[in-house]
Scaffold this active site. Structure first.
Site, PDB file in Angstrom:
ATOM      1  CG  ASP A 168       0.238   1.463   0.702  1.00 44.49           C
ATOM      2  OD1 ASP A 168      -0.371   0.427   0.990  1.00 44.49           O
ATOM      3  OD2 ASP A 168       0.290   2.481   1.417  1.00 44.49           O
TER       4      ASP A 168
HETATM    5  N1  URA Z   1       1.938   1.777   5.933  1.00 45.90           N
HETATM    6  C1  URA Z   1       1.402   2.351   4.854  1.00 45.90           C
HETATM    7  O1  URA Z   1       0.615   3.271   4.983  1.00 45.90           O
HETATM    8  N2  URA Z   1       1.738   1.911   3.633  1.00 45.90           N
HETATM    9  C2  URA Z   1       2.625   0.915   3.431  1.00 45.90           C
HETATM   10  O2  URA Z   1       2.915   0.555   2.280  1.00 45.90           O
HETATM   11  C3  URA Z   1       3.184   0.317   4.565  1.00 45.90           C
HETATM   12  C4  URA Z   1       2.827   0.762   5.804  1.00 45.90           C
END
Ligand code: URA
Length: 250
Positions: free
Chosen positions: A105
């Site tokens: 993310d």
């Molecule tokens: N899980 C998440 O919620 N975000 C990420 O970036 C990776 C795994």
């Protein structure tokens, strides 16, 4: 990306950089049909047609995999409609076309692999090969044992239970708790959604491990190429041929 001609020739496996400079000064190299004699001239592969002794030069990038500590505020998509910085831009100085293995993310920091090895990337991401991803999550409050246990055995996300996970408490502050969570899947925003599902939303998230690899002391924004040993371990973790041999398309 425009690059110097002798660098492009060297990477294409035509000659060492020095020998490539000689080829150029001997008038054996053409760019878009014109003989060039200056090694420093800049060319763009895919746009300019380069020939040596009349033979076209095709791009050859050595198989390369790097580990980047993706900072928060960087996207892992190739391009961003909102023009935010991308992980690919951070490794562009290598002059290779690398792409991220999976996603992190925008707000997540930590270990991101980038590679030009499509088969390896496929295996690393496919749930069938079950490569573990480890995260440190700062969550709101202090989840009691029963909630940690739910995270371990699986929570329902969009009607589908998450696969078993390893979860341990790392430390507590006055209002929050740091958890280490290891999962084998890679569903969208999985860790954030798992923690939210048990009532302890994630405030900060960092990926610290991918299969046998660890982020170690790599600072946000820094990257390094994997060592032969690390690459061997990574290939083994997803059942890819360890000698790096080419596989058939699945
Ligand atoms: N899980 C998440 O919620 N975000 C990420 O970036 C990776 C795994």
């Amino acid at each position: 990306m425009a690059e110097r001609l002798h660098v492009v020739l060297a990477r294409a496996g035509i000659a060492s950089r020095r020998h490539a400079e000689n080829l150029i000064s001997q008038g054996r190299v053409t760019v878009n049909g014109e003989v060039v004699v200056k090694p420093g001239i800049r060319v763009t592969q895919g746009k300019d047609t380069i020939r040596v002794d009349g033979h076209p030069v095709h791009r050859y990038d050595p198989p390369t995999t790097v580990v980047l500590n993706k900072p928060r505020g960087v996207v892992t998509t190739a391009r961003d409609p909102r023009n935010r910085p991308t992980a690919v831009q951070l490794v562009e100085v290598l002059g290779l076309r690398l792409f991220p293995v999976g996603r992190l993310d925008y707000a997540t920091e930590g270990l991101l692999l980038l590679t030009n090895d499509g088969q390896l990337a496929h295996r690393l991401q496919h749930p069938r090969f079950g490569v573990e991803k480890t995260y440190e999550a700062k969550v709101k409050g202090d989840p009691p044992a029963a909630k940690l246990s739910r995270l371990r055995t699986g929570v329902l996300l969009e009607g589908r239970r998450t696969a078993p996970a390893r979860v341990r408490r790392l430390k507590r502050t006055a209002k929050n708790t740091w958890l280490e969570i290891t999962i084998k899947e890679g569903r969208n925003r999985q860790v954030r959604r798992m923690c939210a599902a048990v009532g302890h939303p994630v405030l900060k998230l960092k990926r610290t491990g991918y299969g046998p690899l660890r982020l170690g002391g790599l600072k946000p924004g820094a990257f390094r190429e994997l060592s032969r040993r690390e690459l061997g371990l990574l290939r083994k973790a997803c059942g890819a041929p360890v000698d790096g041999g080419q596989e058939k398309t699945p």
